[in-house]
Scaffold this motif. Structure first.
Motif, PDB file in Angstrom:
ATOM      1  N   PRO A  21      20.803  11.966  -3.630  1.00 15.67           N
ATOM      2  CA  PRO A  21      20.844  13.200  -3.507  1.00 15.67           C
ATOM      3  C   PRO A  21      20.682  13.551  -2.425  1.00 15.67           C
ATOM      4  CG  PRO A  21      19.504  12.258  -5.155  1.00 15.67           C
ATOM      5  CD  PRO A  21      20.262  11.097  -4.709  1.00 15.67           C
ATOM      6  N   ASP A  22      20.436  12.608  -1.686  1.00 17.29           N
ATOM      7  CA  ASP A  22      20.163  13.639   0.127  1.00 17.29           C
ATOM      8  C   ASP A  22      21.167  12.951   0.814  1.00 17.29           C
ATOM      9  OD1 ASP A  22      19.244  10.290   0.101  1.00 17.29           O
ATOM     10  OD2 ASP A  22      18.215  10.359   0.814  1.00 17.29           O
ATOM     11  N   SER A  23      22.719  12.740   0.119  1.00 16.45           N
ATOM     12  CA  SER A  23      23.327  12.292   0.763  1.00 16.45           C
ATOM     13  C   SER A  23      23.953  13.049   2.202  1.00 16.45           C
ATOM     14  CB  SER A  23      24.706  12.044   0.512  1.00 16.45           C
ATOM     15  OG  SER A  23      25.339  12.163  -0.705  1.00 16.45           O
ATOM     16  N   GLY A  24      23.981  14.629   1.432  1.00 22.17           N
ATOM     17  CA  GLY A  24      25.020  15.436   2.943  1.00 22.17           C
ATOM     18  C   GLY A  24      26.158  15.764   1.691  1.00 22.17           C
ATOM     19  N   TYR A  25      25.966  14.901   0.599  1.00 20.89           N
ATOM     20  CA  TYR A  25      27.664  15.704  -0.173  1.00 20.89           C
ATOM     21  C   TYR A  25      27.177  16.536  -0.596  1.00 20.89           C
ATOM     22  CZ  TYR A  25      29.170  11.969   2.909  1.00 20.89           C
ATOM     23  OH  TYR A  25      29.371  10.606   3.816  1.00 20.89           O
ATOM     24  N   ARG A  26      27.357  17.691  -1.366  1.00 16.38           N
ATOM     25  CA  ARG A  26      27.124  18.861  -1.999  1.00 16.38           C
ATOM     26  C   ARG A  26      27.845  18.874  -2.811  1.00 16.38           C
ATOM     27  NH1 ARG A  26      27.409  24.503   1.215  1.00 16.38           N
ATOM     28  NH2 ARG A  26      25.559  24.437   2.864  1.00 16.38           N
ATOM     29  N   GLU A  27      29.075  18.568  -3.299  1.00 16.21           N
ATOM     30  CA  GLU A  27      30.305  17.362  -4.784  1.00 16.21           C
ATOM     31  C   GLU A  27      30.749  16.879  -3.922  1.00 16.21           C
ATOM     32  OE1 GLU A  27      32.370  21.767  -5.171  1.00 16.21           O
ATOM     33  OE2 GLU A  27      31.184  23.002  -5.328  1.00 16.21           O
ATOM     34  N   ALA A  28      29.911  15.635  -4.394  1.00 21.11           N
ATOM     35  CA  ALA A  28      30.078  14.482  -4.046  1.00 21.11           C
ATOM     36  C   ALA A  28      31.312  13.958  -5.178  1.00 21.11           C
ATOM     37  CB  ALA A  28      29.438  13.365  -4.690  1.00 21.11           C
ATOM     38  N   GLN A  29      31.600  14.485  -6.150  1.00 14.72           N
ATOM     39  CA  GLN A  29      33.540  14.189  -7.329  1.00 14.72           C
ATOM     40  C   GLN A  29      34.177  14.881  -6.566  1.00 14.72           C
ATOM     41  OE1 GLN A  29      30.461  16.770  -7.402  1.00 14.72           O
ATOM     42  NE2 GLN A  29      31.008  18.274  -8.228  1.00 14.72           N
ATOM     43  N   THR A  30      34.062  15.798  -5.724  1.00 18.55           N
ATOM     44  CA  THR A  30      35.899  15.787  -5.637  1.00 18.55           C
ATOM     45  C   THR A  30      36.229  15.210  -4.399  1.00 18.55           C
ATOM     46  OG1 THR A  30      34.409  17.335  -2.925  1.00 18.55           O
ATOM     47  CG2 THR A  30      34.705  18.046  -5.435  1.00 18.55           C
ATOM     48  N   VAL A  31      35.419  14.390  -3.774  1.00 16.41           N
ATOM     49  CA  VAL A  31      35.429  13.106  -2.840  1.00 16.41           C
ATOM     50  C   VAL A  31      35.682  12.120  -3.343  1.00 16.41           C
ATOM     51  CG1 VAL A  31      34.805  11.725  -0.682  1.00 16.41           C
ATOM     52  CG2 VAL A  31      34.435  14.098  -1.208  1.00 16.41           C
ATOM     53  N   LEU A  32      34.660  11.647  -4.466  1.00 17.59           N
ATOM     54  CA  LEU A  32      35.108  10.538  -5.149  1.00 17.59           C
ATOM     55  C   LEU A  32      35.893  11.294  -6.680  1.00 17.59           C
ATOM     56  CD1 LEU A  32      31.483   9.099  -4.651  1.00 17.59           C
ATOM     57  CD2 LEU A  32      33.329   8.408  -3.667  1.00 17.59           C
ATOM     58  N   LEU A  33      37.210  10.688  -6.255  1.00 21.89           N
ATOM     59  CA  LEU A  33      37.821  10.997  -7.516  1.00 21.89           C
ATOM     60  C   LEU A  33      38.310   9.845  -8.419  1.00 21.89           C
ATOM     61  CD1 LEU A  33      41.299  11.838  -5.778  1.00 21.89           C
ATOM     62  CD2 LEU A  33      38.969  13.613  -6.272  1.00 21.89           C
ATOM     63  N   HIS A  34      37.504   8.840  -9.225  1.00 21.06           N
ATOM     64  CA  HIS A  34      37.133   7.924 -10.034  1.00 21.06           C
ATOM     65  C   HIS A  34      35.579   7.115  -9.552  1.00 21.06           C
ATOM     66  CE1 HIS A  34      41.461   8.416 -10.857  1.00 21.06           C
ATOM     67  NE2 HIS A  34      41.541   8.103  -8.627  1.00 21.06           N
ATOM     68  N   SER A  35      35.411   7.349 -10.961  1.00 23.13           N
ATOM     69  CA  SER A  35      33.821   6.081 -11.144  1.00 23.13           C
ATOM     70  C   SER A  35      34.041   4.844 -10.898  1.00 23.13           C
ATOM     71  CB  SER A  35      33.655   6.137 -12.984  1.00 23.13           C
ATOM     72  OG  SER A  35      34.258   5.966 -12.918  1.00 23.13           O
ATOM     73  N   PRO A  36      32.676   4.173 -10.310  1.00 23.92           N
ATOM     74  CA  PRO A  36      33.635   2.578 -10.354  1.00 23.92           C
ATOM     75  C   PRO A  36      33.522   1.855 -11.447  1.00 23.92           C
ATOM     76  CG  PRO A  36      30.897   3.967  -9.631  1.00 23.92           C
ATOM     77  CD  PRO A  36      32.170   4.417 -10.179  1.00 23.92           C
ATOM     78  N   GLN A  37      33.267   2.153 -12.144  1.00 23.41           N
ATOM     79  CA  GLN A  37      34.152   1.874 -13.454  1.00 23.41           C
ATOM     80  C   GLN A  37      35.384   1.945 -13.414  1.00 23.41           C
ATOM     81  OE1 GLN A  37      31.767  -0.681 -15.259  1.00 23.41           O
ATOM     82  NE2 GLN A  37      34.003  -0.968 -16.209  1.00 23.41           N
ATOM     83  N   GLN A  38      35.706   2.498 -13.563  1.00 21.13           N
ATOM     84  CA  GLN A  38      37.585   3.042 -13.552  1.00 21.13           C
ATOM     85  C   GLN A  38      38.188   2.233 -12.713  1.00 21.13           C
ATOM     86  OE1 GLN A  38      37.503   7.562 -13.129  1.00 21.13           O
ATOM     87  NE2 GLN A  38      38.044   7.991 -15.262  1.00 21.13           N
ATOM     88  N   ILE A  39      37.995   1.856 -11.545  1.00 21.46           N
ATOM     89  CA  ILE A  39      38.013   1.717 -10.400  1.00 21.46           C
ATOM     90  C   ILE A  39      38.000  -0.300 -10.985  1.00 21.46           C
ATOM     91  CG2 ILE A  39      37.755   0.675  -8.014  1.00 21.46           C
ATOM     92  CD1 ILE A  39      39.156   3.024  -8.057  1.00 21.46           C
ATOM     93  N   ARG A  40      37.146  -0.652 -11.515  1.00 18.50           N
ATOM     94  CA  ARG A  40      36.714  -2.093 -11.751  1.00 18.50           C
ATOM     95  C   ARG A  40      37.587  -2.341 -12.585  1.00 18.50           C
ATOM     96  NH1 ARG A  40      32.188  -4.736  -9.885  1.00 18.50           N
ATOM     97  NH2 ARG A  40      31.305  -3.181  -9.487  1.00 18.50           N
ATOM     98  N   ASP A  41      37.811  -1.591 -13.934  1.00 10.11           N
ATOM     99  CA  ASP A  41      38.663  -1.908 -14.627  1.00 10.11           C
ATOM    100  C   ASP A  41      40.055  -1.488 -14.200  1.00 10.11           C
ATOM    101  OD1 ASP A  41      36.790  -2.001 -16.481  1.00 10.11           O
ATOM    102  OD2 ASP A  41      37.122   0.292 -16.943  1.00 10.11           O
ATOM    103  N   LEU A  42      40.416  -0.917 -13.379  1.00  9.76           N
ATOM    104  CA  LEU A  42      41.663  -1.169 -13.190  1.00  9.76           C
ATOM    105  C   LEU A  42      42.473  -2.317 -12.193  1.00  9.76           C
ATOM    106  CD1 LEU A  42      42.664   2.983 -11.946  1.00  9.76           C
ATOM    107  CD2 LEU A  42      43.497   1.757 -13.574  1.00  9.76           C
ATOM    108  N   LEU A  43      41.364  -2.643 -11.241  1.00 11.89           N
ATOM    109  CA  LEU A  43      41.111  -3.858 -10.739  1.00 11.89           C
ATOM    110  C   LEU A  43      41.402  -4.834 -10.854  1.00 11.89           C
ATOM    111  CD1 LEU A  43      39.129  -2.903  -7.487  1.00 11.89           C
ATOM    112  CD2 LEU A  43      41.569  -2.775  -7.038  1.00 11.89           C
ATOM    113  N   VAL A  44      40.536  -4.956 -12.348  1.00  5.20           N
ATOM    114  CA  VAL A  44      41.122  -6.219 -13.273  1.00  5.20           C
ATOM    115  C   VAL A  44      41.894  -6.210 -13.567  1.00  5.20           C
ATOM    116  CG1 VAL A  44      39.238  -6.952 -15.022  1.00  5.20           C
ATOM    117  CG2 VAL A  44      38.629  -6.346 -13.407  1.00  5.20           C
ATOM    118  N   ASP A  45      42.164  -5.199 -14.451  1.00  4.00           N
ATOM    119  CA  ASP A  45      43.614  -5.291 -15.102  1.00  4.00           C
ATOM    120  C   ASP A  45      44.992  -5.796 -14.334  1.00  4.00           C
ATOM    121  OD1 ASP A  45      42.512  -4.495 -17.761  1.00  4.00           O
ATOM    122  OD2 ASP A  45      42.948  -2.716 -17.294  1.00  4.00           O
TER     123      ASP A  45
END
Length: 339
Positions: free
Chosen positions: A313-337
């Protein structure tokens, strides 16, 4: 009558020993001369050990049938000790030579031929010893000096060779050397004490190789600097007075800079084009697969660490989702696959 029979039997046995000792005594000098000639011509520890093992067999068989102190018994004891000294001398000389002049690391990071030759020689020595008449319970203690003399300098030489190249390449080369050595020693119970230590060294080398590979990939995507900023920011927050500057306000951590840095990372993960050429030069398929999986886990953990910091909340990024296009779980699944 039975007493006289037993006394007669002992007398007969004594006469047989005497006759056998007399016959064998005539060949004692010839045996000693022949063995000494063979020992003087040896340049390799393997045949010297094989000869020592053969003489040990004779000591346990022929010498046991001869009278105590017979010429041949004395000769067999003497040449066996000399064969042992010659063997240990040749073994130590070969190991010390490679330690004093560590061979260069091949471009492929495969085990150098000089190391392979010594390890294979140790394997032959172990195979010979495995057939010896030394009791199983005494073999480890009996053979410990051989491993200490013949193996320790070789492992040390591999470490020196590994230190002469980059840490990443050195870790893989050392791992390959240790794998080759373990493949030989694991076949023999009397080498168990050294196998455990070699396995610990291998685990350490593998851990370093995985770490170096993951860090190299993060550098290629320019995410190493972003993660450094995240960790420095978190550490500053724990200090006296706490942090005052938001993560998004740090130079290089603004939304645009972070978006640009994440783009090549997303591209590599989504296209399964991560460059794993370092761990792929490990000699064993199972080990390569294990390390690729561990690299993927490290990358996923690093991305999750970044996401957690940016999404705070206090990171200073108003819309973090516009920077982080994929969730950690999505990236983890892609890497494992992709492994």
């Amino acid at each position: 009558s039975s007493l006289f029979a037993r006394s007669g039997a002992r007398a007969d046995e004594g006469e047989e020993e005497g006759v056998l000792g007399s016959i064998m005594g005539g060949v004692a000098a010839a045996v000693e001369a022949r063995v000494d000639a063979v020992l003087q011509s040896q340049t390799s520890p393997v045949p010297a050990f094989q000869l020592a093992n053969l003489l040990l067999f004779y000591l346990h068989t022929i010498a046991s049938m001869l009278p105590e102190g017979s010429p041949l018994s004395t000769v067999l004891q003497g040449v066996h000790k000399r064969a042992g000294r010659v063997f240990m001398g040749l073994l130590g000389a070969a190991a010390q030579q490679i330690y004093k002049q560590p061979p260069p690391v091949p471009p492929t990071l495969a085990v150098h031929g000089d190391v392979t030759a010594i390890v294979e020689g140790l394997g032959e020595i172990c195979s010979t010893f495995d057939t010896s008449l030394v009791p199983a319970r005494a073999r480890e203690g009996y053979f410990r000096a051989v491993l200490e003399e013949g193996l320790e300098p070789v492992v040390a030489a591999c470490v020196l060779s590994a230190n002469a190249v980059t840490p990443a390449e050195g870790a893989v080369y050392l791992a390959n050397c240790l794998v080759a050595t373990l493949a030989v020693l694991q076949r023999f119970d009397f080498c168990g004490w050294r196998v455990a230590r070699l396995q610990a060294q291998l685990d350490s080398a593998i851990e370093q190789a995985v770490r170096e590979q993951a860090e190299a990939l993060l550098r290629q995507c320019n995410l190493d600097e972003k993660l450094f900023a995240v960790r420095a920011h978190a550490k500053a927050a724990e200090g006296e007075g706490g942090r005052k500057e938001r993560l998004g306000d740090i130079p290089g951590m603004d939304p645009l800079s972070l978006t640009v840095a994440l783009k090549p990372f997303y591209t590599a993960v989504l296209s399964t084009s991560l460059d794993l050429r370092l761990v792929d030069r490990l000699a064993i398929h199972a080990l390569r697969k294990q390390c690729r999986s561990q690299v993927a886990q490290r990358l996923a953990d690093s991305y999750e660490e970044l996401c957690t910091a940016v999404s705070a909340p206090d990171s200073g990024y108003r819309e973090a989702q516009t920077v982080l296009l994929h969730s950690p779980q999505q990236i983890r699944d892609l890497l494992v696959d992709s492994i």
